[in-house]
Design a protein around this motif. Structure first.
Motif, PDB file in Angstrom:
ATOM      1  N   VAL A   1     -42.801 -28.716   4.952  1.00 56.39           N
ATOM      2  CA  VAL A   1     -43.129 -28.202   3.617  1.00 56.39           C
ATOM      3  C   VAL A   1     -43.832 -26.859   3.714  1.00 56.39           C
ATOM      4  N   VAL A   2     -44.798 -26.759   4.628  1.00 58.37           N
ATOM      5  CA  VAL A   2     -45.548 -25.499   4.769  1.00 58.37           C
ATOM      6  C   VAL A   2     -44.635 -24.381   5.254  1.00 58.37           C
ATOM      7  N   ASN A   3     -43.743 -24.687   6.193  1.00 58.11           N
ATOM      8  CA  ASN A   3     -42.839 -23.663   6.716  1.00 58.11           C
ATOM      9  C   ASN A   3     -41.835 -23.185   5.680  1.00 58.11           C
ATOM     10  N   ALA A   4     -41.620 -23.988   4.633  1.00 56.04           N
ATOM     11  CA  ALA A   4     -40.703 -23.562   3.574  1.00 56.04           C
ATOM     12  C   ALA A   4     -41.325 -22.505   2.673  1.00 56.04           C
ATOM     13  N   LEU A   5     -42.643 -22.320   2.768  1.00 55.95           N
ATOM     14  CA  LEU A   5     -43.330 -21.319   1.946  1.00 55.95           C
ATOM     15  C   LEU A   5     -43.365 -19.987   2.694  1.00 55.95           C
ATOM     16  N   PRO A   6     -42.915 -18.909   2.070  1.00 51.34           N
ATOM     17  CA  PRO A   6     -42.866 -17.612   2.769  1.00 51.34           C
ATOM     18  C   PRO A   6     -44.257 -17.031   2.976  1.00 51.34           C
ATOM     19  N   THR A   7     -44.443 -16.379   4.094  1.00 45.52           N
ATOM     20  CA  THR A   7     -45.686 -15.639   4.358  1.00 45.52           C
ATOM     21  C   THR A   7     -45.497 -14.149   4.099  1.00 45.52           C
ATOM     22  N   SER A   8     -44.252 -13.726   3.958  1.00 45.56           N
ATOM     23  CA  SER A   8     -43.943 -12.318   3.735  1.00 45.56           C
ATOM     24  C   SER A   8     -42.593 -12.226   3.037  1.00 45.56           C
ATOM     25  N   PHE A   9     -42.491 -11.303   2.091  1.00 51.37           N
ATOM     26  CA  PHE A   9     -41.222 -11.147   1.367  1.00 51.37           C
ATOM     27  C   PHE A   9     -40.119 -10.714   2.330  1.00 51.37           C
ATOM     28  N   ILE A  10     -40.410  -9.737   3.161  1.00 54.44           N
ATOM     29  CA  ILE A  10     -39.423  -9.243   4.110  1.00 54.44           C
ATOM     30  C   ILE A  10     -39.192 -10.249   5.227  1.00 54.44           C
ATOM     31  N   GLY A  11     -40.270 -10.934   5.645  1.00 55.26           N
ATOM     32  CA  GLY A  11     -40.165 -11.871   6.749  1.00 55.26           C
ATOM     33  C   GLY A  11     -39.194 -13.003   6.473  1.00 55.26           C
ATOM     34  N   ALA A  12     -39.127 -13.462   5.234  1.00 57.66           N
ATOM     35  CA  ALA A  12     -38.201 -14.549   4.884  1.00 57.66           C
ATOM     36  C   ALA A  12     -36.759 -14.135   5.150  1.00 57.66           C
ATOM     37  N   PHE A  13     -36.436 -12.886   4.838  1.00 55.81           N
ATOM     38  CA  PHE A  13     -35.080 -12.385   5.084  1.00 55.81           C
ATOM     39  C   PHE A  13     -34.873 -12.104   6.574  1.00 55.81           C
ATOM     40  N   ALA A  14     -35.900 -11.569   7.228  1.00 57.90           N
ATOM     41  CA  ALA A  14     -35.771 -11.240   8.644  1.00 57.90           C
ATOM     42  C   ALA A  14     -35.563 -12.492   9.490  1.00 57.90           C
ATOM     43  N   GLU A  15     -36.235 -13.577   9.131  1.00 62.30           N
ATOM     44  CA  GLU A  15     -36.106 -14.832   9.877  1.00 62.30           C
ATOM     45  C   GLU A  15     -34.929 -15.672   9.389  1.00 62.30           C
ATOM     46  N   ASN A  16     -34.278 -15.225   8.329  1.00 61.47           N
ATOM     47  CA  ASN A  16     -33.113 -15.924   7.776  1.00 61.47           C
ATOM     48  C   ASN A  16     -33.467 -17.367   7.383  1.00 61.47           C
ATOM     49  N   SER A  17     -34.644 -17.533   6.798  1.00 60.86           N
ATOM     50  CA  SER A  17     -35.105 -18.845   6.366  1.00 60.86           C
ATOM     51  C   SER A  17     -34.632 -19.094   4.936  1.00 60.86           C
ATOM     52  N   LEU A  18     -33.615 -19.955   4.786  1.00 59.62           N
ATOM     53  CA  LEU A  18     -32.994 -20.146   3.480  1.00 59.62           C
ATOM     54  C   LEU A  18     -33.965 -20.719   2.454  1.00 59.62           C
ATOM     55  N   LEU A  19     -34.783 -21.686   2.859  1.00 58.67           N
ATOM     56  CA  LEU A  19     -35.707 -22.284   1.898  1.00 58.67           C
ATOM     57  C   LEU A  19     -36.728 -21.262   1.414  1.00 58.67           C
ATOM     58  N   GLN A  20     -37.220 -20.416   2.314  1.00 56.44           N
ATOM     59  CA  GLN A  20     -38.159 -19.367   1.898  1.00 56.44           C
ATOM     60  C   GLN A  20     -37.492 -18.363   0.966  1.00 56.44           C
ATOM     61  N   VAL A  21     -36.249 -18.000   1.275  1.00 59.50           N
ATOM     62  CA  VAL A  21     -35.512 -17.071   0.412  1.00 59.50           C
ATOM     63  C   VAL A  21     -35.273 -17.695  -0.966  1.00 59.50           C
ATOM     64  N   LEU A  22     -34.985 -18.989  -1.001  1.00 62.69           N
ATOM     65  CA  LEU A  22     -34.792 -19.683  -2.273  1.00 62.69           C
ATOM     66  C   LEU A  22     -36.054 -19.635  -3.131  1.00 62.69           C
ATOM     67  N   ILE A  23     -37.197 -19.863  -2.503  1.00 62.86           N
ATOM     68  CA  ILE A  23     -38.453 -19.824  -3.257  1.00 62.86           C
ATOM     69  C   ILE A  23     -38.709 -18.427  -3.810  1.00 62.86           C
ATOM     70  N   LEU A  24     -38.487 -17.401  -2.993  1.00 56.33           N
ATOM     71  CA  LEU A  24     -38.658 -16.023  -3.464  1.00 56.33           C
ATOM     72  C   LEU A  24     -37.702 -15.714  -4.610  1.00 56.33           C
ATOM     73  N   ALA A  25     -36.455 -16.171  -4.496  1.00 55.63           N
ATOM     74  CA  ALA A  25     -35.475 -15.926  -5.558  1.00 55.63           C
ATOM     75  C   ALA A  25     -35.894 -16.604  -6.852  1.00 55.63           C
ATOM     76  N   CYS A  26     -36.421 -17.823  -6.745  1.00 53.19           N
ATOM     77  CA  CYS A  26     -36.894 -18.527  -7.949  1.00 53.19           C
ATOM     78  C   CYS A  26     -38.040 -17.761  -8.605  1.00 53.19           C
ATOM     79  N   LEU A  27     -38.946 -17.223  -7.785  1.00 54.48           N
ATOM     80  CA  LEU A  27     -40.068 -16.459  -8.335  1.00 54.48           C
ATOM     81  C   LEU A  27     -39.594 -15.184  -9.025  1.00 54.48           C
ATOM     82  N   VAL A  28     -38.665 -14.470  -8.386  1.00 57.02           N
ATOM     83  CA  VAL A  28     -38.159 -13.225  -8.975  1.00 57.02           C
ATOM     84  C   VAL A  28     -37.376 -13.524 -10.255  1.00 57.02           C
TER      85      VAL A  28
END
Length: 508
Positions: A144-171
């Motif tokens: 659960v904690v790893n699904a939360l992004p620590t950086s906007f760019i980092g989520a894309f750089a690490e290709n973490s789909l769950l983090q990208v999903l959370i950022l997309a929902c926020l935007v």
């Protein structure tokens, strides 16, 4: 004079030139031949498949971000998006649990490991450590904690789909909150970026036959065909269990939506063959998202359900893990009680959710399950090393179909599926993408505030379906306080952006 009929060689050449399915099928056969005849040469072809997969992974995160942001903004209803997510999680849990139960029942009936009488002390466990890289599956809290992004760019750089999903929902939520008047250029820019990404997908997909050739040659060169004889009973059992599960998926899809899974399978045959050849569902994710949108599933449903399913709905992996656990136990002479088998289901319900993107995750999940039981030696997991790659095809097909069925079912459940369009597309009729149609698809205008509806009511035109916001003129879009369903001037053909369409060669 009667029209001349093209000769057979010319027709074959035309099909190979225009059909991605034919190209990938030929590459698959050539890869098997090269792997069998020249195994030493075949093992050097690994970069062909790896390079293609890397290119596709580069596209996935920005594509998911764009589709989800546009989907939320166009649907205009954040509560509906939340309902889609909740219903998707319910579907995922039911489907993956059903897969686990089917696997256990099949393994108990067939007993694929009985009579092997393997001594765990004779197994080389170092090969398992090499396969997993010494890693471990995350705990529930870590997941659960790893699904939360620590950086906007980092989520894309690490290709973490769950983090990208959370950022997309926020935007997407921020776009709905601010409205079209405060950020009038953001949504058109995201839509245009989405079209660029789909165009890149078309370019990369032209390399698919080369990737399949390399991946299949490496598979046969490394493992040969003899492994099929050694593990024949286990392989047949896994594939028959997967066929049974897919049949149940077809029944569920028919009951929920009235659609045919077999027609859908024909519709995505190029993507399915590519996924089989590369042993990766990620390699086809962008194209499958595009085809699901074309088949009538709304953007927000596709953008949320499909990527989330890649982490939470691994039906094929669930089947394999449950059968594999009992196979190992039977091979080393351990008789698991009913209570222990129920424990297997409960443990795998948790461990299977954290497998995506972790090297050797199947072996990590099997080791965790063996350790939790305390009856199976952890080193016995090495028994499955020789057959794991052969099982990839079963896992890929089942995972992909399971997630696609989930998109259709949840979309229908939420009222986000255009059934008429879906039937036409699956029947092979030529249907334009939703944003190519005059006025766009009929979607709820949840982003308009009540006080704005009177101002925009008189400016809607009669193009397309009755009442879609996509038929509003640019002036009426600016008059509405919320974000318009379709930005007619900023994201359409008038702005120079190409409409979303399949850019890879059509099947013959």
């Amino acid at each position: 004079m009667p029209p001349s009929v093209p000769s057979l060689p010319r027709r074959v050449a035309r099909i190979l030139r225009t059909s991605l399915f034919a190209q990938v099928a030929c590459a698959l056969v050539l890869g098997i031949v090269v792997g069998k005849l020249w195994p030493d040469v075949a093992t050097d072809l690994q970069p062909l498949g790896d390079g293609f997969t890397r290119l596709i992974k580069t596209i996935i995160s920005p594509l998911v971000f764009c589709v989800v942001v546009v989907g939320i903004a166009k649907a205009g209803d954040l509560k509906a998006f939340g309902r889609i997510g909740l219903k998707a999680l319910i579907w995922f849990e039911v489907a993956s649990t059903l897969a686990l139960v089917i696997g256990l029942l099949a393994a108990n009936i067939v007993q694929p490991g009985s009579g092997m009488n393997v001594d765990p002390a004779t197994l080389d466990t170092s090969a398992v450590d090499a396969k997993t890289g010494g890693g471990s599956l995350p705990s529930t809290t870590e997941f659960v904690v790893n699904a939360l992004p620590t950086s906007f760019i980092g989520a894309f750089a690490e290709n973490s789909l769950l983090q990208v999903l959370i950022l997309a929902c926020l935007v997407g939520s921020a776009l709905l909150h601010l409205g079209h008047t405060k950020v009038p250029k953001v949504l058109p820019a995201v839509e245009q970026a989405q079209e660029i990404i789909f165009a890149i997908v078309g370019f990369v997909m032209r390399l698919a036959p080369i990737a399949v050739f390399g991946a299949m040659a490496v598979l046969i060169g490394n493992y040969g065909l003899g492994v099929i004889e050694t593990y024949g009973k286990l392989i047949v059992l896994c594939y028959v269990a997967a066929a049974l599960f897919i049949t149940l998926l077809a029944v569920a899809l028919r009951l929920v939506t009235g659609l045919s899974l077999w027609k859908f399978l024909r519709y995505i045959r190029e993507e399915m063959l590519l996924a089989l050849g590369t042993a990766s569902t990620e390699s086809v994710m962008p194209r499958v998202m595009q085809k699901l949108r074309k088949a009538g599933a709304r953007d927000d449903a596709v953008g949320l359900v499909l990527p989330t399913g890649y982490s939470f709905n691994l039906d094929g992996a669930s089947l394999y893990l449950s059968i594999g656990t009992l196979f190992i136990a039977q091979a080393v002479g351990v008789d698991l009680s009913l209570g222990q088998q129920i424990t297997v289901i409960l443990v795998l319900m948790l461990t299977s959710k954290g497998m995506a993107g972790i090297p050797g995750s199947a072996f990590l999940a099997l080791s965790a399950t063996a350790s939790s039981l305390g009856a199976i030696p952890a080193g016995a997991v090495a028994l499955l090393l020789g057959v794991d790659r052969i099982m990839d095809s079963m896992r890929v097909v089942t995972n992909l179909l399971g997630n696609c069925v989930a998109v259709f079912a949840v979309s229908r459940w939420e009222g986000a599926l255009d059934l008429e369009r879906a039937r036409k597309v699956l029947d092979g009729e030529t249907v334009a993408m939703p944003d190519e149609e005059p006025g766009g698809p009929a979607k709820p205008v949840g982003s308009q505030r009540p006080e704005d509806s009177e101002r925009s009511e008189g400016s809607e035109h009669s193009e397309g379906p009755a009442g879609p916001a996509g038929s509003a003129s640019p002036e009426s879009s600016e008059a509405a306080g919320g974000i318009p369903v379709v930005v007619s001037a900023g994201s359409g053909s008038g702005s120079g952006s190409a409409p979303a369409k399949e850019t890879a060669p059509e099947s013959g």
